[in-house]
Design an enzyme around this catalytic site. Structure first.
Site, PDB file in Angstrom:
ATOM      1  N   ASN A  13      18.809  40.216   8.787  1.00 55.64           N
ATOM      2  CA  ASN A  13      18.764  40.333  10.822  1.00 55.64           C
ATOM      3  C   ASN A  13      17.579  40.894  10.645  1.00 55.64           C
ATOM      4  O   ASN A  13      17.165  42.343  10.576  1.00 55.64           O
ATOM      5  CB  ASN A  13      20.018  41.933  10.855  1.00 55.64           C
ATOM      6  CG  ASN A  13      19.651  42.313  12.427  1.00 55.64           C
ATOM      7  OD1 ASN A  13      20.219  43.678  12.173  1.00 55.64           O
ATOM      8  ND2 ASN A  13      18.916  41.753  13.329  1.00 55.64           N
ATOM      9  N   ASN A  65      16.618  44.203  22.634  1.00 56.59           N
ATOM     10  CA  ASN A  65      17.507  42.957  22.123  1.00 56.59           C
ATOM     11  C   ASN A  65      16.696  42.229  22.337  1.00 56.59           C
ATOM     12  O   ASN A  65      15.249  41.354  22.802  1.00 56.59           O
ATOM     13  CB  ASN A  65      19.083  42.751  22.013  1.00 56.59           C
ATOM     14  CG  ASN A  65      19.783  43.328  21.175  1.00 56.59           C
ATOM     15  OD1 ASN A  65      19.451  44.261  20.798  1.00 56.59           O
ATOM     16  ND2 ASN A  65      21.352  43.964  22.313  1.00 56.59           N
ATOM     17  N   CYS A  74      20.647  50.441  15.748  1.00 60.67           N
ATOM     18  CA  CYS A  74      21.091  49.144  15.356  1.00 60.67           C
ATOM     19  C   CYS A  74      20.972  49.660  14.206  1.00 60.67           C
ATOM     20  O   CYS A  74      19.542  50.339  13.497  1.00 60.67           O
ATOM     21  CB  CYS A  74      19.221  48.908  15.841  1.00 60.67           C
ATOM     22  SG  CYS A  74      19.112  46.408  14.565  1.00 60.67           S
ATOM     23  N   GLY A  75      21.878  49.602  13.073  1.00 65.89           N
ATOM     24  CA  GLY A  75      21.658  49.647  11.723  1.00 65.89           C
ATOM     25  C   GLY A  75      20.612  49.568  10.551  1.00 65.89           C
ATOM     26  O   GLY A  75      19.669  50.178  10.392  1.00 65.89           O
ATOM     27  N   ASN A  76      20.140  47.816  10.859  1.00 62.27           N
ATOM     28  CA  ASN A  76      19.676  48.115   9.779  1.00 62.27           C
ATOM     29  C   ASN A  76      18.933  48.009  10.488  1.00 62.27           C
ATOM     30  O   ASN A  76      17.386  48.284   9.253  1.00 62.27           O
ATOM     31  CB  ASN A  76      19.330  45.918  10.156  1.00 62.27           C
ATOM     32  CG  ASN A  76      21.377  45.474   9.898  1.00 62.27           C
ATOM     33  OD1 ASN A  76      21.433  46.090   8.776  1.00 62.27           O
ATOM     34  ND2 ASN A  76      22.023  44.581  10.371  1.00 62.27           N
ATOM     35  N   ASN A 149      26.563  52.567  20.381  1.00 66.57           N
ATOM     36  CA  ASN A 149      26.639  50.892  20.931  1.00 66.57           C
ATOM     37  C   ASN A 149      27.672  50.866  20.972  1.00 66.57           C
ATOM     38  O   ASN A 149      28.390  50.885  19.506  1.00 66.57           O
ATOM     39  CB  ASN A 149      25.674  49.835  20.662  1.00 66.57           C
ATOM     40  CG  ASN A 149      25.687  49.161  19.173  1.00 66.57           C
ATOM     41  OD1 ASN A 149      26.586  49.759  18.437  1.00 66.57           O
ATOM     42  ND2 ASN A 149      24.379  49.058  18.918  1.00 66.57           N
ATOM     43  N   HIS A 151      31.623  48.509  20.291  1.00 67.07           N
ATOM     44  CA  HIS A 151      32.489  46.963  19.362  1.00 67.07           C
ATOM     45  C   HIS A 151      32.918  46.794  19.415  1.00 67.07           C
ATOM     46  O   HIS A 151      34.318  48.150  20.182  1.00 67.07           O
ATOM     47  CB  HIS A 151      31.572  47.962  17.776  1.00 67.07           C
ATOM     48  CG  HIS A 151      30.450  48.004  17.362  1.00 67.07           C
ATOM     49  ND1 HIS A 151      29.743  46.914  17.128  1.00 67.07           N
ATOM     50  CD2 HIS A 151      29.349  48.561  17.638  1.00 67.07           C
ATOM     51  CE1 HIS A 151      28.588  46.432  17.090  1.00 67.07           C
ATOM     52  NE2 HIS A 151      27.747  47.798  16.912  1.00 67.07           N
ATOM     53  N   ASN A 182      29.547  44.041  21.563  1.00 68.37           N
ATOM     54  CA  ASN A 182      29.607  44.137  20.518  1.00 68.37           C
ATOM     55  C   ASN A 182      30.713  43.292  19.923  1.00 68.37           C
ATOM     56  O   ASN A 182      31.516  43.811  19.600  1.00 68.37           O
ATOM     57  CB  ASN A 182      28.951  44.639  19.004  1.00 68.37           C
ATOM     58  CG  ASN A 182      27.092  45.018  19.621  1.00 68.37           C
ATOM     59  OD1 ASN A 182      27.092  43.794  19.701  1.00 68.37           O
ATOM     60  ND2 ASN A 182      27.435  45.694  20.202  1.00 68.37           N
ATOM     61  N   GLU A 200      26.823  39.416  18.338  1.00 72.63           N
ATOM     62  CA  GLU A 200      25.687  40.796  18.808  1.00 72.63           C
ATOM     63  C   GLU A 200      25.308  40.307  20.442  1.00 72.63           C
ATOM     64  O   GLU A 200      25.089  40.084  20.964  1.00 72.63           O
ATOM     65  CB  GLU A 200      24.246  40.956  18.141  1.00 72.63           C
ATOM     66  CG  GLU A 200      23.799  42.379  18.085  1.00 72.63           C
ATOM     67  CD  GLU A 200      23.125  42.648  16.787  1.00 72.63           C
ATOM     68  OE1 GLU A 200      22.748  43.255  16.895  1.00 72.63           O
ATOM     69  OE2 GLU A 200      22.739  41.588  15.819  1.00 72.63           O
ATOM     70  N   ARG A 201      25.830  41.393  21.223  1.00 75.97           N
ATOM     71  CA  ARG A 201      25.670  42.074  22.124  1.00 75.97           C
ATOM     72  C   ARG A 201      24.005  41.330  22.486  1.00 75.97           C
ATOM     73  O   ARG A 201      23.142  42.348  22.167  1.00 75.97           O
ATOM     74  CB  ARG A 201      25.899  43.300  23.063  1.00 75.97           C
ATOM     75  CG  ARG A 201      25.395  43.353  24.361  1.00 75.97           C
ATOM     76  CD  ARG A 201      25.199  44.952  24.792  1.00 75.97           C
ATOM     77  NE  ARG A 201      25.042  46.236  23.891  1.00 75.97           N
ATOM     78  CZ  ARG A 201      24.885  47.020  24.100  1.00 75.97           C
ATOM     79  NH1 ARG A 201      25.957  47.724  25.080  1.00 75.97           N
ATOM     80  NH2 ARG A 201      24.448  48.241  23.531  1.00 75.97           N
ATOM     81  N   CYS A 209      25.326  42.981  10.807  1.00 78.28           N
ATOM     82  CA  CYS A 209      24.395  43.858  11.928  1.00 78.28           C
ATOM     83  C   CYS A 209      24.969  45.554  11.141  1.00 78.28           C
ATOM     84  O   CYS A 209      26.490  45.481  10.908  1.00 78.28           O
ATOM     85  CB  CYS A 209      25.494  43.826  13.599  1.00 78.28           C
ATOM     86  SG  CYS A 209      25.411  45.050  14.549  1.00 78.28           S
ATOM     87  N   GLY A 210      24.169  46.311  11.365  1.00 77.11           N
ATOM     88  CA  GLY A 210      24.183  47.426  10.697  1.00 77.11           C
ATOM     89  C   GLY A 210      25.697  48.129  11.675  1.00 77.11           C
ATOM     90  O   GLY A 210      26.641  48.961  11.066  1.00 77.11           O
ATOM     91  N   GLY A 212      28.077  47.072  13.388  1.00 74.37           N
ATOM     92  CA  GLY A 212      28.815  46.735  13.685  1.00 74.37           C
ATOM     93  C   GLY A 212      29.618  46.573  12.213  1.00 74.37           C
ATOM     94  O   GLY A 212      31.232  47.315  12.423  1.00 74.37           O
TER      95      GLY A 212
END
Length: 269
Positions: A13, A65, A74-76, A149, A151, A182, A200-201, A209-210, A212
């Protein structure tokens, strides 16, 4: 105006990171974010990340995005930013303040507390977010979690068998989700292992997706399907997700710096 950038990724990602903490940049809007993210005519990335000064934390992280829309978490990217920053830090995001700490060629991130109330996801109307009475073409009774965000999570026998490239955009843009959503499809392999794919949205199918992984793990824990720490396998690799007794989510995994470069702002503005 010449602007430096760092290209990074977390499990595939990928991100373009702009550091505006010491040097102010022109205003970032949807158009320039989308132009920089374009893989044919820009630098190319899933998300544009902008680091800025913060009055409430060590610094602020803004997340755009691929389609130019600004999102809350955004986790990643959080792991990538931890690696770039090089030391533990409190980071302000639109989804809340998170704690990042570099560790073993990656980072551990305190992602904060999950939210389950229907109006915190948000949904268009009230329902039980642990087992939603809705469905789309064989995917039904999902859960919903907001981890900065929104999910929605479906448990399926084989995540690879789900046509997420067609169902993903349909669900993302359903009227049930006023801020879009998401879409996660997951298979429980054991009490300590989940396989996951994510639409991913604003970005589409992603290798990782972290948020996610966090949302899916917490939903599985909430349902009693897995232990309070699990390995989540995405197409790009593995993350470790824990949900502590303090109600906070911890995500641990790799991050990588790919290369550095610069561009002329006027080429994209």
């Amino acid at each position: 105006m010449r602007v430096d950038f760092t290209k990074m990724h977390g499990l595939g990602n990928d991100f373009v990171v702009l550091d505006a903490r010491a040097r102010e940049l022109p205003a970032i809007d949807q158009d320039i974010a989308r132009a920089l993210a374009d893989r044919r005519t820009g630098i190319g990335c899933d998300q544009l990340i902008v680091l800025e000064p913060s009055d409430t934390a060590d610094f602020r992280m803004r997340i755009f995005n691929h389609d130019g829309g600004e999102v809350g978490a955004c986790g990643n990217a959080s792991r990538a930013v931890a690696l770039l920053h090089g030391s533990p830090a409190d980071v302000e995001t639109a989804g809340g303040t998170i704690r990042v700490e570099p560790a073993n060629d990656g980072a551990s991130v305190d992602m904060g507390e999950p939210r389950f109330d229907w109006d915190a996801i948000p949904l268009a109307y009230g329902m039980d977010t642990a087992a939603m009475p809705v469905g789309w073409d064989g995917l039904d009774q999902p859960g919903a979690v907001n981890v900065g965000n929104p999910h929605v999570i479906f448990f399926v026998p084989d995540t690879d068998a789900v046509p997420l490239e067609t169902l993903g955009p349909e669900i993302e843009n359903d009227a049930l989700f006023p801020e879009r959503v998401n879409v996660n499809v997951a298979t429980i392999e054991s009490r300590t292992h989940i396989r996951l794919r994510v639409w991913e949205r604003g970005a589409g199918l992603t290798r990782a997706c972290g948020t996610g992984a966090c949302a899916t793990a917490v939903h599985a824990m909430r349902r009693g399907l897995v232990e309070r720490e699990v390995r989540v396998t995405l197409p790009g690799g593995d993350l470790t997700i824990g949900w502590g007794e303090d109600n906070r989510i911890t995500m641990t995994g790799p991050a990588t710096e790919s290369y550095r470069g610069s561009f002329d702002w006027s080429d994209f503005a």
